[in-house]
Design an enzyme around this catalytic site. Structure first.
Site, mmCIF file in Angstrom:
data_model
loop_
_atom_site.group_PDB
_atom_site.id
_atom_site.type_symbol
_atom_site.label_atom_id
_atom_site.label_comp_id
_atom_site.label_asym_id
_atom_site.label_seq_id
_atom_site.Cartn_x
_atom_site.Cartn_y
_atom_site.Cartn_z
ATOM 1 N N HIS A 105 48.625 35.617 35.394
ATOM 2 C CA HIS A 105 49.072 37.014 35.452
ATOM 3 C C HIS A 105 50.573 37.100 35.775
ATOM 4 O O HIS A 105 51.324 37.858 35.147
ATOM 5 C CB HIS A 105 48.294 37.777 36.528
ATOM 6 C CG HIS A 105 46.846 37.986 36.220
ATOM 7 N ND1 HIS A 105 46.400 38.479 35.015
ATOM 8 C CD2 HIS A 105 45.736 37.795 36.987
ATOM 9 C CE1 HIS A 105 45.076 38.577 35.044
ATOM 10 N NE2 HIS A 105 44.653 38.160 36.217
ATOM 11 N N HIS A 139 44.728 31.117 38.139
ATOM 12 C CA HIS A 139 44.400 32.430 37.555
ATOM 13 C C HIS A 139 45.521 33.436 37.816
ATOM 14 O O HIS A 139 45.996 34.103 36.878
ATOM 15 C CB HIS A 139 43.091 32.937 38.161
ATOM 16 C CG HIS A 139 42.633 34.245 37.603
ATOM 17 N ND1 HIS A 139 41.794 34.338 36.527
ATOM 18 C CD2 HIS A 139 42.915 35.530 37.971
ATOM 19 C CE1 HIS A 139 41.572 35.611 36.244
ATOM 20 N NE2 HIS A 139 42.238 36.358 37.122
ATOM 21 N N GLU A 140 45.953 33.529 39.076
ATOM 22 C CA GLU A 140 46.998 34.502 39.408
ATOM 23 C C GLU A 140 48.346 34.094 38.819
ATOM 24 O O GLU A 140 49.163 34.957 38.482
ATOM 25 C CB GLU A 140 47.100 34.655 40.929
ATOM 26 C CG GLU A 140 45.818 35.125 41.602
ATOM 27 C CD GLU A 140 45.253 36.407 41.018
ATOM 28 O OE1 GLU A 140 46.016 37.191 40.424
ATOM 29 O OE2 GLU A 140 44.028 36.628 41.132
#
Length: 461
Positions: free
Chosen positions: A22, A18-19
């Site tokens: 980003h 997920h990170e």
């Protein structure tokens, strides 16, 4: 120990992916990333990497993560670096950076589902048991022994290779309140049955949907693998390859002994043996084309702690008829994408029904339940664990896209407003919305934790 390791690995992987979404999106827009952290609290590992000196951190509390970017709202920024600050980017770039996190989780789900499909998974065949009277399945004419070959929903026909595929299709139909046409095969050949799910919308997304409809797997035949030498089963005449189809004892008749079309499963047989108290049992046994009646007297055995067990001395096999579902790379990716879409829509619709009170909040799960599923799936093997990871990754992606302030979806809502109105949401309004979003997330966490505790200790009254 396996449960803890499987849970922590799942958390670390899904948070990192997920990170990373980003992080990579920010880099693609020229935004400077100051810190990439998996977990919160005291750093366990720390290292600076890359020309920007991005600090990569593994922290002590692995219940989340974050990517900190250069931003004037958090600290002063040197004039030469202003063009690399997140808050100076246009709303399209900011939206791309925010959306990339959930998107990474959804892409991971597609790849994991595809990987499982390529590995091949053994799943039970959709062979139906006789439905309970008064259920939609009974009204549709479903009979024990029928195998579901395909389903048709609103003109969309899809083959059914296994029981889990049938379950997912019926969940879809129940959410929409639609009828389902089942293509089944039995002794009469292939024909269609119409299953009415219009009254089952409230149960959509719940684990007991199929049971409430009246659909369940037909129990596996009780096959004798071996009658142990000198034991009661051998002395009664049982042989390897016999199928026990009925039993009559002090507790009554079960299986074909109760009615000609009835079926016996291993659990029922073991219960009859335990309840016999040493009294003779009459077994209905199918051997080839013949049906035999054999009398067996269970023998008493002392177990640990002085417990008494009754045995007949036979090794039984009650595995369900199953099939290996395996696809090629292109088909697997297509199946992975389709399943990710199906489950994402199912999750969103179920959440929507929870909001309006048409679905139970019992379906929310917290870390205890997730850890339990992590351990159970890991114990079953690599494919079930990868399937678990895919489902949780998908859920994480969908949850973060909800339009709730503090979540990624809430920020996307701000940027959509900015694009359409050509002005930013006032900071004071954002702060108020953030407070409301935090309260809502806290409420969801509280409900999920309550459900976890209730599953372990039972509901509170």
């Amino acid at each position: 120990m396996l449960t803890l390791f499987a849970f922590l690995f799942a958390l670390a992987l899904l948070i990192a992916v997920h990170e990373a979404g980003h992080y990579l999106a920010a880099r693609s827009c020229g935004i400077r990333v100051l810190k990439f952290s998996i977990g919160f609290g005291r750093p366990l590992l720390r290292r600076r990497i890359g020309p920007d000196g991005t600090e990569f951190v593994l922290a002590a509390v692995p219940l989340g993560g974050f990517v900190r970017m250069l931003d004037e709202r958090e600290a002063p920024v040197e004039p030469a670096q202003l063009h690399r600050a997140f808050n100076r980017q246009n709303p399209w770039k900011r939206a791309w950076v925010v959306a990339a996190g959930p998107a990474a989780n959804l892409v991971l789900a597609v790849l994991l589902f595809a990987g499982v499909s390529m590995m091949g998974v053994r799943e039970p065949v959709a062979l139906l048991a006789a439905p309970a009277p008064g259920t939609p399945a009974a009204a549709a004419g479903v009979q024990g022994g029928q195998q579901v070959l395909a389903t048709t929903i609103a003109g969309d026909t899809r083959a059914v290779r296994s029981w889990p595929q049938l379950a997912l299709r019926l969940q879809e139909a129940a959410l929409d309140g639609r009828n389902v046409d089942l293509r089944v095969r039995d002794a009469r050949g292939e024909h269609d049955l119409r299953l009415d799910l219009r009254a089952e919308a409230a149960r959509a997304g719940q684990a007991d949907l199929l049971r409430s409809v009246g659909l369940r797997l037909q129990p596996a035949p009780v096959l004798v693998q071996q009658a142990l030498p000198g034991q009661a089963a051998e002395q009664a005449g049982l042989q390897a390859g016999d199928v026990i189809v009925g039993v009559t004892g002090p507790g009554g008749a079960l299986g074909s002994a109760a009615n000609p079309g009835g079926r016996l499963d291993a659990r029922q047989l073991l219960q009859a043996i335990s309840a016999s108290d040493g009294q003779p049992l009459r077994l209905s046994v199918r051997r080839g084309s013949r049906t035999l009646l054999l009398s067996v007297r269970p023998r008493r055995e002392a177990g640990a702690g002085g417990q008494v067990h009754w045995r007949i001395g036979a090794l039984l096999d009650d595995r369900l008829p199953s099939t290996v579902v395996r696809l090629g790379p292109v088909q697997a990716l297509r199946e992975g994408g389709h399943r990710t879409w199906q489950l994402s829509v199912l999750s969103l619709r179920t959440l929507g029904r929870m909001v309006v009170g048409q679905a139970s909040l019992d379906q929310l799960s917290g870390p205890v339940t997730i850890a339990d599923y992590a351990g159970r799936s890991a114990a079953l093997g690599l494919a079930p664990y990868l399937n678990f990871l895919a489902v949780v990754s998908l859920s994480l992606g969908v949850l973060n896209l909800l339009p709730i302030p503090v979540l990624d979806g809430g920020h996307l809502l701000y940027y959509a407003f900015e694009i359409l109105s050509r002005r930013k949401v006032p900071q004071r309004v954002q702060e108020r919305l953030q407070q409301g979003g935090l309260a809502l997330i806290a409420l969801m966490i509280a409900v999920a934790l309550y459900n976890d505790i209730a599953r372990v200790f039972g509901p509170f009254h």
